[in-house]
Design an enzyme around this catalytic site. Structure first.
Site, PDB file in Angstrom:
ATOM      1  N   GLU A  18      10.268  15.045  15.652  1.00  0.00           N
ATOM      2  CA  GLU A  18      10.597  14.973  14.226  1.00  0.00           C
ATOM      3  C   GLU A  18       9.733  15.999  13.501  1.00  0.00           C
ATOM      4  O   GLU A  18       8.508  15.927  13.550  1.00  0.00           O
ATOM      5  CB  GLU A  18      10.287  13.559  13.721  1.00  0.00           C
ATOM      6  CG  GLU A  18      10.700  13.340  12.292  1.00  0.00           C
ATOM      7  CD  GLU A  18      10.407  11.917  11.801  1.00  0.00           C
ATOM      8  OE1 GLU A  18       9.337  11.390  12.111  1.00  0.00           O
ATOM      9  OE2 GLU A  18      11.265  11.356  11.090  1.00  0.00           O
TER      10      GLU A  18
ATOM     11  N   CYS B 296      13.410  10.454   6.786  1.00  0.00           N
ATOM     12  CA  CYS B 296      13.416   9.894   8.143  1.00  0.00           C
ATOM     13  C   CYS B 296      14.795  10.032   8.792  1.00  0.00           C
ATOM     14  O   CYS B 296      14.902  10.193   9.990  1.00  0.00           O
ATOM     15  CB  CYS B 296      12.958   8.446   8.135  1.00  0.00           C
ATOM     16  SG  CYS B 296      13.792   7.464   6.905  1.00  0.00           S
TER      17      CYS B 296
ATOM     18  N   LYS C 291       0.845  -1.193   0.000  1.00  0.00           N
ATOM     19  CA  LYS C 291       0.000   0.000   0.000  1.00  0.00           C
ATOM     20  C   LYS C 291       0.878   1.241   0.000  1.00  0.00           C
ATOM     21  O   LYS C 291       1.609   1.502   0.955  1.00  0.00           O
ATOM     22  CB  LYS C 291      -0.892   0.048   1.238  1.00  0.00           C
ATOM     23  CG  LYS C 291      -1.900   1.192   1.113  1.00  0.00           C
ATOM     24  CD  LYS C 291      -2.579   1.539   2.421  1.00  0.00           C
ATOM     25  CE  LYS C 291      -1.849   2.589   3.210  1.00  0.00           C
ATOM     26  NZ  LYS C 291      -1.738   3.901   2.568  1.00  0.00           N
TER      27      LYS C 291
ATOM     28  N   GLY D 239       7.186   4.491   8.321  1.00  0.00           N
ATOM     29  CA  GLY D 239       6.318   5.640   8.569  1.00  0.00           C
ATOM     30  C   GLY D 239       6.555   6.204   9.947  1.00  0.00           C
ATOM     31  O   GLY D 239       7.661   6.070  10.497  1.00  0.00           O
ATOM     32  N   SER D 240       5.536   6.786  10.506  1.00  0.00           N
ATOM     33  CA  SER D 240       5.710   7.467  11.786  1.00  0.00           C
ATOM     34  C   SER D 240       5.809   6.468  12.942  1.00  0.00           C
ATOM     35  O   SER D 240       5.267   5.359  12.872  1.00  0.00           O
ATOM     36  CB  SER D 240       4.527   8.410  12.033  1.00  0.00           C
ATOM     37  OG  SER D 240       3.337   7.659  12.073  1.00  0.00           O
ATOM     38  N   THR D 241       6.463   6.896  14.005  1.00  0.00           N
ATOM     39  CA  THR D 241       6.611   6.043  15.185  1.00  0.00           C
ATOM     40  C   THR D 241       5.242   5.745  15.790  1.00  0.00           C
ATOM     41  O   THR D 241       4.981   4.628  16.244  1.00  0.00           O
ATOM     42  CB  THR D 241       7.553   6.721  16.205  1.00  0.00           C
ATOM     43  OG1 THR D 241       8.845   6.808  15.587  1.00  0.00           O
ATOM     44  CG2 THR D 241       7.670   5.932  17.495  1.00  0.00           C
ATOM     45  N   GLU D 242       4.357   6.721  15.726  1.00  0.00           N
ATOM     46  CA  GLU D 242       3.019   6.538  16.300  1.00  0.00           C
ATOM     47  C   GLU D 242       2.285   5.375  15.609  1.00  0.00           C
ATOM     48  O   GLU D 242       1.753   4.476  16.277  1.00  0.00           O
ATOM     49  CB  GLU D 242       2.270   7.852  16.101  1.00  0.00           C
ATOM     50  CG  GLU D 242       0.962   7.947  16.805  1.00  0.00           C
ATOM     51  CD  GLU D 242       0.184   9.155  16.285  1.00  0.00           C
ATOM     52  OE1 GLU D 242       0.783  10.041  15.662  1.00  0.00           O
ATOM     53  OE2 GLU D 242      -1.041   9.162  16.504  1.00  0.00           O
TER      54      GLU D 242
ATOM     55  N   GLY E  55       3.673   3.095  13.799  1.00  0.00           N
ATOM     56  CA  GLY E  55       4.488   1.899  14.034  1.00  0.00           C
ATOM     57  C   GLY E  55       4.100   1.214  15.344  1.00  0.00           C
ATOM     58  O   GLY E  55       3.976  -0.012  15.409  1.00  0.00           O
TER      59      GLY E  55
ATOM     60  N   GLU F 115      10.375   0.581  10.210  1.00  0.00           N
ATOM     61  CA  GLU F 115      11.383   1.614   9.969  1.00  0.00           C
ATOM     62  C   GLU F 115      10.676   2.930  10.225  1.00  0.00           C
ATOM     63  O   GLU F 115       9.795   3.329   9.467  1.00  0.00           O
ATOM     64  CB  GLU F 115      11.885   1.492   8.513  1.00  0.00           C
ATOM     65  CG  GLU F 115      13.226   2.149   8.306  1.00  0.00           C
ATOM     66  CD  GLU F 115      13.106   3.595   7.885  1.00  0.00           C
ATOM     67  OE1 GLU F 115      13.100   4.456   8.797  1.00  0.00           O
ATOM     68  OE2 GLU F 115      13.021   3.859   6.697  1.00  0.00           O
TER      69      GLU F 115
HETATM   70  P1  NDP Z   1       2.077   7.579   8.726  1.00  0.00           P
HETATM   71  O1  NDP Z   1       2.920   6.781   9.615  1.00  0.00           O
HETATM   72  O2  NDP Z   1       0.717   7.938   9.169  1.00  0.00           O
HETATM   73  O3  NDP Z   1       1.951   6.888   7.308  1.00  0.00           O
HETATM   74  C1  NDP Z   1       2.778   5.885   6.780  1.00  0.00           C
HETATM   75  C2  NDP Z   1       1.939   4.860   6.014  1.00  0.00           C
HETATM   76  O4  NDP Z   1       1.080   4.145   6.912  1.00  0.00           O
HETATM   77  C3  NDP Z   1       1.017   5.464   4.984  1.00  0.00           C
HETATM   78  O5  NDP Z   1       0.892   4.585   3.903  1.00  0.00           O
HETATM   79  C4  NDP Z   1      -0.271   5.581   5.761  1.00  0.00           C
HETATM   80  O6  NDP Z   1      -1.382   5.684   4.943  1.00  0.00           O
HETATM   81  C5  NDP Z   1      -0.270   4.290   6.525  1.00  0.00           C
HETATM   82  N1  NDP Z   1      -1.084   4.279   7.731  1.00  0.00           N
HETATM   83  C6  NDP Z   1      -1.578   5.331   8.441  1.00  0.00           C
HETATM   84  N2  NDP Z   1      -2.250   4.887   9.518  1.00  0.00           N
HETATM   85  C7  NDP Z   1      -2.174   3.536   9.509  1.00  0.00           C
HETATM   86  C8  NDP Z   1      -2.654   2.512  10.362  1.00  0.00           C
HETATM   87  N3  NDP Z   1      -3.313   2.793  11.478  1.00  0.00           N
HETATM   88  N4  NDP Z   1      -2.403   1.230  10.043  1.00  0.00           N
HETATM   89  C9  NDP Z   1      -1.694   0.930   8.945  1.00  0.00           C
HETATM   90  N5  NDP Z   1      -1.215   1.859   8.096  1.00  0.00           N
HETATM   91  C10 NDP Z   1      -1.441   3.151   8.375  1.00  0.00           C
HETATM   92  O7  NDP Z   1       2.835   8.881   8.379  1.00  0.00           O
HETATM   93  P2  NDP Z   1       2.154  10.189   7.767  1.00  0.00           P
HETATM   94  O8  NDP Z   1       2.208  10.062   6.343  1.00  0.00           O
HETATM   95  O9  NDP Z   1       0.826  10.480   8.331  1.00  0.00           O
HETATM   96  O10 NDP Z   1       3.118  11.281   8.312  1.00  0.00           O
HETATM   97  C11 NDP Z   1       3.007  11.744   9.647  1.00  0.00           C
HETATM   98  C12 NDP Z   1       4.367  12.022  10.206  1.00  0.00           C
HETATM   99  O11 NDP Z   1       5.090  10.806  10.281  1.00  0.00           O
HETATM  100  C13 NDP Z   1       5.228  12.892   9.336  1.00  0.00           C
HETATM  101  O12 NDP Z   1       4.998  14.219   9.533  1.00  0.00           O
HETATM  102  C14 NDP Z   1       6.573  12.475   9.774  1.00  0.00           C
HETATM  103  O13 NDP Z   1       6.932  13.127  10.941  1.00  0.00           O
HETATM  104  C15 NDP Z   1       6.435  11.016  10.044  1.00  0.00           C
HETATM  105  N6  NDP Z   1       6.867  10.175   8.935  1.00  0.00           N
HETATM  106  C16 NDP Z   1       8.016   9.517   9.074  1.00  0.00           C
HETATM  107  C17 NDP Z   1       8.488   8.747   8.050  1.00  0.00           C
HETATM  108  C18 NDP Z   1       9.750   8.019   8.160  1.00  0.00           C
HETATM  109  O14 NDP Z   1      10.197   7.428   7.196  1.00  0.00           O
HETATM  110  N7  NDP Z   1      10.350   7.992   9.300  1.00  0.00           N
HETATM  111  C19 NDP Z   1       7.780   8.641   6.785  1.00  0.00           C
HETATM  112  C20 NDP Z   1       6.546   9.333   6.761  1.00  0.00           C
HETATM  113  C21 NDP Z   1       6.132  10.070   7.803  1.00  0.00           C
HETATM  114  P3  NDP Z   1      -1.803   7.121   4.343  1.00  0.00           P
HETATM  115  O15 NDP Z   1      -0.605   7.993   4.272  1.00  0.00           O
HETATM  116  O16 NDP Z   1      -2.296   6.756   3.013  1.00  0.00           O
HETATM  117  O17 NDP Z   1      -2.806   7.663   5.289  1.00  0.00           O
END
Ligand code: NDP
Length: 792
Positions: free
Chosen positions: A396, A299, A191, A243-246, A248, A265
């Site tokens: 971050e 990241c 996804k 993606g985000s730690t939250e 994760g 990651e």
């Molecule tokens: P998210 O962690 O929300 O998104 C990463 C991926 O997970 C996206 O494909 C997202 O879908 C999907 N996702 C969101 N919620 C869920 C869930 N509950 N279960 C499974 N998958 C989910 O990051 P964001 O894009 O919202 O960014 C928010 C913040 O996170 C950024 O501002 C940044 O600080 C951080 N971030 C860090 C990254 C890194 O590599 N360390 C990368 C991206 C963000 P969708 O985006 O389609 O909603």
């Protein structure tokens, strides 16, 4: 002055636009509307959302919001494809990966333009960094597919992998996930992020064109709900998330107890250290790359500048000058340094965080440079006058915002660098190789760049320490993350132990001299905080001794003692090996006594009890032997650098030993942990703890430094929960029931500790073939890749 002379004076660039047309034509060929790519076919578009160009705000295409049914269909397709895909020879799978790599190279410009349109990143970056690295990943993993059976004997793919990626490197994150998964023989459902689905959809078309078997790669677009449906689908065997730690942490909680593989990651707040002897101009250029690459939406962005006080003023002055020459604008202009952020909401988020930083006392500098009138653009920003607790220093920001602090001594630099819950990457600038290589091992981060920054390669693992997640992508470690031992699928549930013949009364004294074993904390025997003890019963229900009933305070003391002994990890491996050999020798010296104790607790035959002691001695020998052999590699990426993959201990490990095999059950888990340099808090078997409390004297006579082994007796499930919730514990291994394993995994999300749980399955720790090798060594270590300039 004539015009040319003027240009030399001002160094103004003219526009150098890349045409968007080929990408727009491709979108048009799909009617600017996409369904899902499942089982090698496009589904009809469902409910859609708009994917917009962040530089203009204009829509590019309509993308379908993936439903739970879409995910289910994709899982079924991936499951069906897994059978044949995993049965292909490595060479055959490698050829498919090679075909993908070639197709990406052939269409690299189209991919780059589409990526810049969709994400807002400068074409200079998508064309010269993202897409070449994507192709490199598929090439590299084509080779892994072919050499898998030799390099990973007896390992099998997980099955169906659910992969969820963010929007900052849409195609690159796809490649990091899909290439190793496919090389290992898995099939995938990926996804992409809601903001940036388009290059994943173009990738789907490439898979189709190169004849990848249907169902091997499925792309399901959508937002967080679609991601949740993937995470929660019972037909998925492994989740890989960036993606985000939250999110994760939410995924860790959602997968607890399911037995799904998991790699995370996550975010970072990576330090960028500049020492007074650094080549300042290079460090400034590096910094531009560290924090303004991809608008800071990286990241591993070097978002925390730590500069030595003696050069701080000069450095900041030069930096501000350099910032004023950065060009922000149309991502498709080839002479642009900073493009558009991914979406308006992200611009707002960054602005809010900056405002908060200023309100907390930070001084904001933004150069007076032009911004396009519309679109998601921000000026590069520098915040000084901050302290370690300020939100802009700890959170971050994920935008073009650098925070700067100074340090006086190398010790202070290390302390500030590590003063974060994250641990993804770090950069060190110094012309003094001794200093740089002294600092590198002290930094808690999965990647260290020396006199360079943001270097990536498929052959070099990437991933975090601490709350930056676990698992690695790239390199051999990255391949290992998509494989598991073949024998794990044959594990059977444990048989519940027979109930004791009679209930224990705590007032019943054992016959003979009273024997109440204490805890063992910080190299000393310690009374339980509760003041209570628990009787230990023999097989016929008679009391054979007592042990202290540990509680959360005992755990706290034990963890504190273990944290004080982290130096065990920096001791020479040879010294650790000697201590383990010595432990083995001293245990062997008392083998009859230990065998007798096993017999008394379990009713084992004399021969079996003697065998368990002998196997424990042998296991200690085995891992003494590993201590100085399980080490890293030197990678040779296609740049003027080497990356030393250093195998490091993870930190404080907690072990909750199995009920069975009172001595070997603990030793099998303890030995690899100690060999790799992790101090331990061990909770022995609840029912048969005396084999371990007897070990105190062996430990004391074997030169084990105080705090390296700490032992807390008591109810193992209660203590496991306390250990799982304790942020001072970095790793928890738990042998016990399926329910308790789930509880442990769920309770571990606070500091995202790495866990291994037995999930109620009968692991036979006596099996040397399985447990004298790297099974636990891998889980007791993490790899730090240190990049160092090398060669002309
Ligand atoms: P998210 O962690 O929300 O998104 C990463 C991926 O997970 C996206 O494909 C997202 O879908 C999907 N996702 C969101 N919620 C869920 C869930 N509950 N279960 C499974 N998958 C989910 O990051 P964001 O894009 O919202 O960014 C928010 C913040 O996170 C950024 O501002 C940044 O600080 C951080 N971030 C860090 C990254 C890194 O590599 N360390 C990368 C991206 C963000 P969708 O985006 O389609 O909603």
């Amino acid at each position: 002055m004539n015009k040319i002379a003027q240009i030399f004076e001002t160094l103004e660039y003219g526009p150098a636009p890349e045409s968007a047309q080929p990408a727009l034509d491709w979108l048009k060929s799909h009617g600017n509307k996409f369904g899902q790519y499942i089982d090698g076919k496009w589904t009809a578009p469902g409910k859609t959302f708009s994917s917009d160009n962040p530089a203009t705000g204009k829509p590019l295409a309509e993308v379908t919001e993936g439903t739970a049914e879409d995910v289910d269909k994709a899982v079924k397709a991936a499951r069906a494809a897994f059978k044949t895909w995993s049965a292909l020879s490595g060479y055959e799978r490698g050829k498919h990966l090679y075909a993908i790599a070639r197709a990406i190279q052939k269409h690299s410009r189209l991919f780059a333009v589409l990526e810049s349109l969709d994400n807002g990143k400068p074409i200079r970056e998508s064309r010269d960094i993202d897409i070449p690295l994507v192709a490199r990943h598929f090439y590299h993993h084509a080779g892994w597919a072919q050499h898998l059976s030799r390099e990973f004997p007896d390992q099998v793919p997980y099955g169906v992998c659910g992969q969820i990626i963010p929007w900052n490197f849409p195609l690159l994150m796809l490649a990091w996930k899909i290439a190793p998964a496919l090389a290992a023989g898995n099939t995938v459902i990926l996804k992409p992020a809601e903001f940036t689905s388009l290059t994943a959809l173009l990738f789907a078309e490439i898979c189709d064109r190169v004849g990848l078997p249907k169902g091997v790669v499925n792309i399901v677009t959508g937002a967080g709900d679609t991601g949740q449906a993937i995470v929660g689908h019972p037909g998925i065997d492994k989740i890989a998330f960036t993606g985000s730690t939250e999110v994760g942490k939410a995924i860790r909680a959602a997968t607890a107890g399911t037995g799904k593989g998991l790699s995370l990651e996550l975010g970072g707040k990576s330090p960028y250290l500049v020492f007074e002897d650094a080549d300042i101009d290079s460090a400034i250029e590096g910094l531009v790359d560290a924090i303004w690459f991809n608008q800071g939406q990286v990241c591993c962005a070097g978002s925390r500048l730590l500069v030595q006080e003696s050069i701080e003023e000069r450095f900041i002055e030069k930096l501000k000058k350099r910032m004023s020459s950065l060009r922000v604008g149309d991502p498709l202009d080839k002479a642009i340094d900073i493009g558009a952020l991914v979406a308006p909401v992200q611009v707002e988020r960054v602005r809010d965080l900056v405002k908060k930083g200023v309100a907390e006392g930070g001084s904001l500098y933004e150069p007076d440079i032009d911004l396009p009138k519309t679109g998601c653009f921000l000026r590069p920003a520098l915040i000084t006058n901050v302290s370690p607790a300020n939100s802009v220093v700890t959170e971050e920001i994920f935008g073009p915002v650098l925070v700067a602090m100074s340090f006086r001594t190398p010790e202070e630099a290390v302390a500030l660098a590590n003063n974060t819950k994250y641990g993804l990457a770090s950069t060190i600038w110094s012309e003094n190789i001794n200093l740089a290589l002294d600092i590198a091992p002290k930094i808690k981060a999965g990647v260290v760049w020396i006199n360079g920054t943001n270097q990536f390669d498929a052959a070099v693992g990437f991933g975090g320490y601490r709350e930056s997640g676990f698992g690695r992508e790239g390199g051999k470690e990255g391949m290992a993350a998509y494989l598991k031992p073949a024998w794990e699928k044959d594990l059977k549930p444990t048989v519940a132990p027979k109930a004791a013949a009679k209930a224990a009364n705590p007032l019943d004294a054992a016959s003979g001299i009273d024997q109440t074993a204490k805890m063992y904390v910080g190299g000393k025997q310690a009374r339980p905080d509760s003041g209570y003890s628990t009787p230990v019963l023999g097989p016929n229900g008679a009391q054979i001794g007592e042990v202290g009933e540990g509680n959360r305070k005992d755990i706290r003391n034990a963890v504190e003692a273990a944290r004080g002994a982290l130096g065990w990890g920096t001791m020479a491996a040879h010294s650790r090996a000697q201590i383990l050999y010595f432990l083995a020798e001293n245990l062997d010296y008392r083998r009859d006594e230990f065998a007798e104790r096993i017999r008394a607790q379990t009713g084992a035959t004399a021969a079996n009890a003697a065998n368990e002691v002998a196997a424990s001695v042998e296991r200690l020998f085995a891992f003494a032997g590993w201590a100085d052999k399980y080490d890293g590699a030197v990678h040779n990426p296609p740049t003027r650098a080497i990356a030393a993959a250093m195998v490091e201990p993870i930190g404080v490990m907690a072990i909750v030993a199995p009920a069975e095999l009172p001595l070997l059950g603990s030793v099998a888990l303890l030995a690899p942990t100690l060999a790799m340099g992790n101090p331990v808090v061990l909770v022995p078997s609840t029912s048969h703890p005396l084999s371990i409390t007897d070990l105190y004297q062996v430990i004391e006579t074997s030169d084990v430094p105080a705090g390296v082994i700490n032992i807390v007796t008591g109810d193992s499930e209660v203590l496991a929960k306390t250990l799982a919730e304790h942020d001072g514990v970095d790793v928890l291994w738990f042998a016990g029931s399926a329910d308790a394993s789930k509880m442990v995994e769920k309770a571990s999300i606070g500091n995202l500790k790495q866990t291994w749980t037995s999930r109620g399955l009968a692991y036979d720790f006596a099996d040397k073939q399985k447990f004298e090798g790297d099974y636990f060594l891998r889980r007791a270590t993490q790899v730090k890749n240190v990049w160092v300039p090398y060669g002309a």
